[in-house]
Design an enzyme around this catalytic site. Structure first.
Site, PDB file in Angstrom:
ATOM      1  N   SER A 109       0.786  -1.241   0.000  1.00  0.00           N
ATOM      2  CA  SER A 109       0.000   0.000   0.000  1.00  0.00           C
ATOM      3  C   SER A 109       0.816   1.288   0.000  1.00  0.00           C
ATOM      4  O   SER A 109       0.241   2.375  -0.108  1.00  0.00           O
ATOM      5  CB  SER A 109      -0.960   0.008   1.194  1.00  0.00           C
ATOM      6  OG  SER A 109      -2.011  -0.902   0.986  1.00  0.00           O
ATOM      7  N   LYS A 143       0.078   3.736  -2.729  1.00  0.00           N
ATOM      8  CA  LYS A 143      -1.055   4.660  -2.677  1.00  0.00           C
ATOM      9  C   LYS A 143      -0.601   6.121  -2.557  1.00  0.00           C
ATOM     10  O   LYS A 143      -1.350   7.034  -2.907  1.00  0.00           O
ATOM     11  CB  LYS A 143      -1.982   4.276  -1.514  1.00  0.00           C
ATOM     12  CG  LYS A 143      -2.695   2.949  -1.759  1.00  0.00           C
ATOM     13  CD  LYS A 143      -3.390   2.410  -0.529  1.00  0.00           C
ATOM     14  CE  LYS A 143      -4.057   1.068  -0.846  1.00  0.00           C
ATOM     15  NZ  LYS A 143      -4.574   0.393   0.348  1.00  0.00           N
ATOM     16  N   SER A 165      -6.030   3.555   4.149  1.00  0.00           N
ATOM     17  CA  SER A 165      -5.417   2.568   3.249  1.00  0.00           C
ATOM     18  C   SER A 165      -6.451   1.653   2.616  1.00  0.00           C
ATOM     19  O   SER A 165      -6.236   0.442   2.459  1.00  0.00           O
ATOM     20  CB  SER A 165      -4.350   1.734   3.985  1.00  0.00           C
ATOM     21  OG  SER A 165      -3.411   1.219   3.082  1.00  0.00           O
ATOM     22  N   GLU A 218      -4.762  -3.213  -6.689  1.00  0.00           N
ATOM     23  CA  GLU A 218      -4.932  -3.959  -5.435  1.00  0.00           C
ATOM     24  C   GLU A 218      -5.607  -5.298  -5.696  1.00  0.00           C
ATOM     25  O   GLU A 218      -5.195  -6.325  -5.162  1.00  0.00           O
ATOM     26  CB  GLU A 218      -5.750  -3.136  -4.437  1.00  0.00           C
ATOM     27  CG  GLU A 218      -4.978  -2.064  -3.700  1.00  0.00           C
ATOM     28  CD  GLU A 218      -4.062  -2.627  -2.622  1.00  0.00           C
ATOM     29  OE1 GLU A 218      -4.081  -3.854  -2.399  1.00  0.00           O
ATOM     30  OE2 GLU A 218      -3.326  -1.836  -2.011  1.00  0.00           O
TER      31      GLU A 218
END
Length: 297
Positions: free
Chosen positions: A62, A65, A126, A162
């Site tokens: 993550s 991101k 997240s 993802e």
């Protein structure tokens, strides 16, 4: 002149010993991870750096991101996107068996969510569903990668979403970065070289509010320390290997100075608490040494 040269020699020797001392300390801390630890550190105001496995290609999870958020805000700055624009999410957008407070709130989809709210879900919590929605807005992972590369930061690969990362263990390794390059991206971002002043401040504020993995960069720092950061975590496989335990961010010191730490613990066999503590101990060592002027120039 001789006196000046002597003082300079003493200063340089002190700096080299101090930096080596910090490097040794970080290497010792890293051993307990039982994996690969990549770290890149920068004293922003001075520009000095210290790295360990800084050019290794390590899975981001993550952490990717953060560049996605940058890419979205770049579109906002160029007038091609508005933070108020609503994105319609259908039930099939609500990816099952993944971390998503957004999906938990709207399991059946059929909801309109603003770009700004999606950013908050993605950065602060997240959220994986929000992440893939924003990747969709940008036209796919490769467009995010192209934007980051256009900033001169080449050692970051953003190839899969993802949902794709969750489809098979090895796919997560397609989204990788070099700790050195993440450090440089954070520095350029913080210096205002990538986004407008307002977009930079907006993203920093969201990163300061990140609620995930608080035992990593922030874990051993004094209460109230401001850290603008983005964490990333993988699952642990049947061989008890965790591909990614990461945290990257900008720490504000009590004296108003700032440190960047990009920390990646990869393919590690240590347990969750130990992996978190590796990053926390590294952050505390850098924090203490920088405050006492012992770590970097």
């Amino acid at each position: 002149m001789r006196k000046f040269s002597g003082l300079f020699f003493i200063f340089l020797t002190h700096f080299c010993i101090a930096q080596d001392s910090l490097r040794i300390k970080i290497e010792q801390i890293a051993q307990s991870a039982k994996g690969i630890v990549g770290v890149a550190i920068m004293n922003i105001e001075i520009g000095d750096t210290l790295t360990l496995n800084g050019k290794a290609h390590l899975p981001m999870q993550s952490v990717f991101k953060f560049p996605i958020a940058m890419a979205i805000l770049n579109k906002v700055d160029s007038g091609k996107l508005s933070l108020d624009k609503k994105i319609h999410l259908k039930k099939e957008d609500m990816i099952p068996k993944t971390w998503s407070p957004l999906r938990d709130s709207f399991p059946n989809g059929n909801v309109d969510v603003s770009i700004n709210d999606l950013l908050n879900y993605m950065v602060v919590q997240s959220d994986n569903v929000a992440c893939d929605a924003l990747i969709g807005v940008l036209g796919g992972p490769k467009n995010v990668e192209a934007y980051i590369h256009s900033l001169g930061v080449k050692g970051i690969a953003i190839v899969v979403t993802e949902a794709q990362m969750h489809s098979a263990w090895n796919i997560q390794y397609k989204n990788w970065c070099e700790p050195n390059e993440m450090m440089h991206l954070l520095n350029n971002f913080y210096a205002g070289k990538c986004l407008s002043k307002s977009s930079t401040a907006h993203l920093i504020k969201m990163m300061e509010g990140t609620v995930t993995s608080t035992k990593r960069l922030k874990g051993l720092l004094p209460a109230g320390t401001i850290v603008a950061r983005k964490s990333g975590t993988s699952e642990t496989n049947k061989d008890k290997v965790t591909a990614a335990t990461n945290d990257v961010g900008i720490i504000t010191l009590p004296n108003g100075k700032h440190i960047i730490i990009a920390a990646f613990v990869s393919d590690a066999k240590a347990d969750d608490a130990t992996r978190d503590l590796v990053i926390a101990k590294i952050a505390k060592a850098v924090y203490d040494c920088t405050l006492s002027n012992k770590s970097l120039k």
